[in-house]
Enzyme design. Structure first.
Site, mmCIF file in Angstrom:
data_model
loop_
_atom_site.group_PDB
_atom_site.id
_atom_site.type_symbol
_atom_site.label_atom_id
_atom_site.label_comp_id
_atom_site.label_asym_id
_atom_site.label_seq_id
_atom_site.Cartn_x
_atom_site.Cartn_y
_atom_site.Cartn_z
ATOM 1 N N ASP A 133 1.516 9.036 -48.410
ATOM 2 C CA ASP A 133 2.369 7.754 -48.290
ATOM 3 C C ASP A 133 3.017 7.881 -46.627
ATOM 4 O O ASP A 133 3.894 8.786 -46.551
ATOM 5 C CB ASP A 133 3.653 7.903 -49.229
ATOM 6 C CG ASP A 133 4.173 6.570 -49.629
ATOM 7 O OD1 ASP A 133 3.624 5.775 -49.199
ATOM 8 O OD2 ASP A 133 5.534 6.492 -49.651
ATOM 9 N N TYR A 135 5.353 5.355 -43.778
ATOM 10 C CA TYR A 135 6.688 4.941 -43.506
ATOM 11 C C TYR A 135 6.636 3.951 -42.435
ATOM 12 O O TYR A 135 7.448 3.827 -41.630
ATOM 13 C CB TYR A 135 7.613 6.122 -43.483
ATOM 14 C CG TYR A 135 9.106 5.589 -43.558
ATOM 15 C CD1 TYR A 135 9.572 5.227 -44.890
ATOM 16 C CD2 TYR A 135 10.276 5.854 -42.551
ATOM 17 C CE1 TYR A 135 10.916 4.858 -45.198
ATOM 18 C CE2 TYR A 135 11.450 5.621 -42.890
ATOM 19 C CZ TYR A 135 11.839 5.210 -44.234
ATOM 20 O OH TYR A 135 13.279 4.953 -44.123
ATOM 21 N N HIS A 140 12.154 -1.808 -43.168
ATOM 22 C CA HIS A 140 12.661 -1.001 -44.385
ATOM 23 C C HIS A 140 13.254 0.262 -43.744
ATOM 24 O O HIS A 140 14.382 0.527 -44.334
ATOM 25 C CB HIS A 140 11.222 -0.670 -45.518
ATOM 26 C CG HIS A 140 11.815 0.359 -46.358
ATOM 27 N ND1 HIS A 140 12.493 0.035 -47.613
ATOM 28 C CD2 HIS A 140 11.454 1.667 -46.437
ATOM 29 C CE1 HIS A 140 12.526 1.033 -48.136
ATOM 30 N NE2 HIS A 140 11.962 2.216 -47.653
ATOM 31 N N LYS A 259 9.599 11.161 -56.372
ATOM 32 C CA LYS A 259 8.359 10.008 -55.971
ATOM 33 C C LYS A 259 7.193 10.583 -56.580
ATOM 34 O O LYS A 259 6.202 9.746 -56.676
ATOM 35 C CB LYS A 259 8.050 10.138 -54.546
ATOM 36 C CG LYS A 259 9.307 10.012 -53.695
ATOM 37 C CD LYS A 259 9.691 8.294 -53.511
ATOM 38 C CE LYS A 259 9.226 7.679 -52.160
ATOM 39 N NZ LYS A 259 9.366 6.650 -52.284
#
Length: 433
Positions: A133, A135, A140, A259
């Site tokens: 994942d 970023y 955000h 997560k």
């Protein structure tokens, strides 16, 4: 052929003898995403979404209708082998599928190979070996960073390198599988010691999923100029987050139990070939931002590495459904709110010699707009729980409650082109056991 080139399969005038495909908002003949499905009472097999139907590619392979280099891969029960084909083979397969579905002469031969999608079960499209994942949603990152570091929301490395972490592949599930509210250790501000129990700050994260195609050998980086050819497709990704657990556990090593309990993906893999008409230039970096190092910079990637996608988040609660109310749209925004391209993510991931494999999945990280109408998480929309959202019927939300269902959608659009979609990425929250 470049991964952004178009051909006859993108012709807006092309129609299908599968009548529901013509004018379909998600799966017209110009899309042709791959997935794994099973008709009632039958085994999973690879198929292509076409309107409200699914074309069985395993059946097409048995009939000798597919190119030899892809026929064997289409006979599998997962997409890994198909994802691992080179770009030329994928393009050839797409062209023959488009031809078969547009030429009336194939209707009778393929009649038994076309299934009603509503009667079929969709499965995880590939065996996910690894999940990473990123970023790269800069708004955000800024929005979340301001909640903790108002004067310096971005950490110093953000604009020099695509930030990411390794997630948990085993808990990835296709759209429709409920999310069990996770338990975890958390320390509320008013508590002297940590507590263990169900999260009270369950959140969604609006992301794109990137499926890896042809991989690289261990120790051999992927050059940025070749990174696009290592991408097999895209999906929607909801990387569910337990914000209270995350706040307590993430220092010093980052995300873990907050997560890894569930990630939801849309089950159809929209190919790079289908998205070729919707390739656009990466937005230029603001003046004064650092120029990426050479291994992360390619002019062609900058010219074609972004996607003209509109992303949306919808929410429906148990009470809204009982009252017959439609889902509430919480946000909408473009996928261009990514600071790094997909190609830069792939090149960075392999820059140290890490080997990527067909069926590996990358997440972009939450994609948010700079304004609240495009925020991609409740953490942003509710200002960390301080500003409840008003919903139809008088309900409010700061974070998700049991019975809530979150729905992501994405539409690719461009002037003079037939719009295509990704299908829904949806899941409901059920109580902790």
């Amino acid at each position: 052929m470049n991964w952004w080139d178009t051909d006859a399969t993108h012709d807006p005038a092309r129609q299908s003898w599968v009548e529901s495909a013509n004018g379909h908002g998600q799966f017209p003949i110009q899309n042709l995403p791959f997935g794994v499905f099973s008709p009632p009472g039958e085994e999973p097999r690879i198929g292509v979404a076409i309107g409200d139907a699914i074309l069985d590619l395993a059946a097409c392979a048995r009939l000798g209708l597919l190119p030899p280099e892809s026929a064997e891969a289409c006979g599998k029960q997962v997409l890994n082998a198909l994802m691992g084909l080179d770009t030329a083979s994928r393009v050839a397969l797409r062209r023959i599928i488009s031809h078969m579905l547009s030429e009336e002469g194939f209707r009778r031969a393929l009649d038994a190979a076309v299934h009603d999608a509503a009667a079929c079960t969709l499965h995880l499209p590939a065996r996910v070996g690894d999940y990473t994942d990123f970023y790269v949603g800069i708004h955000h990152a800024n929005n979340i960073g301001r909640q903790f570091r108002p004067d310096n929301p971005l950490l110093p490395n953000y604009k020099h390198v695509p930030i990411g972490y390794h997630g948990r592949a085993s808990s990835i599930r296709p759209s429709g599988v409920p999310v069990v509210r996770p338990r975890g250790q958390r320390k509320p501000p008013e508590a002297d010691t940590p507590l263990f129990g169900p999260t009270t700050r369950l959140d969604y994260e609006l992301e794109l999923g990137v499926w890896i195609g042809a991989g690289n050998a261990l120790g051999t980086p992927i050059p940025i100029a070749e990174a696009g050819s290592h991408v097999a497709g895209f999906c929607l990704l909801n990387d569910w987050s337990a914000r209270d657990v995350q706040a307590w556990e993430y220092q010093p090593l980052g995300p873990f139990l907050a997560k890894n309990f569930h990630s939801t993906i849309s089950p159809w893999v929209v190919t790079p070939e289908a998205l070729a008409p919707f390739r656009i230039g990466q937005p230029p970096r603001p003046e004064g931002d650092p120029h990426p190092l050479p291994h992360l910079w390619d002019e062609a990637d900058q010219a074609h590495g972004a996607l003209a996608l509109t992303l949306e988040v919808w929410l429906t609660t148990a009470r809204m459904r009982e009252d017959g109310l439609s889902p509430q749209r919480l946000s909408t925004g473009p996928a261009t709110n990514m600071y790094w391209t997909v190609g830069q993510m792939v090149a960075h991931h392999a820059s140290n010699g890490c080997n990527l494999n067909p069926g590996d999945l990358l997440g972009t990280g939450t994609i948010s707009a700079p304004t609240p109408d495009g925020y991609g998480s409740l953490m942003e929309l509710s200002s960390g729980g301080k500003a409840p959202l008003a919903l139809p019927g008088g309900e409010t939300r700061t974070f998700l409650e049991d019975g809530d269902e979150v729905i992501f959608t994405a539409t690719a659009s461009a002037p003079g082109r037939v719009s295509i979609g990704f299908g829904a990425c949806r899941a409901s929250v059920v109580p902790a056991p």
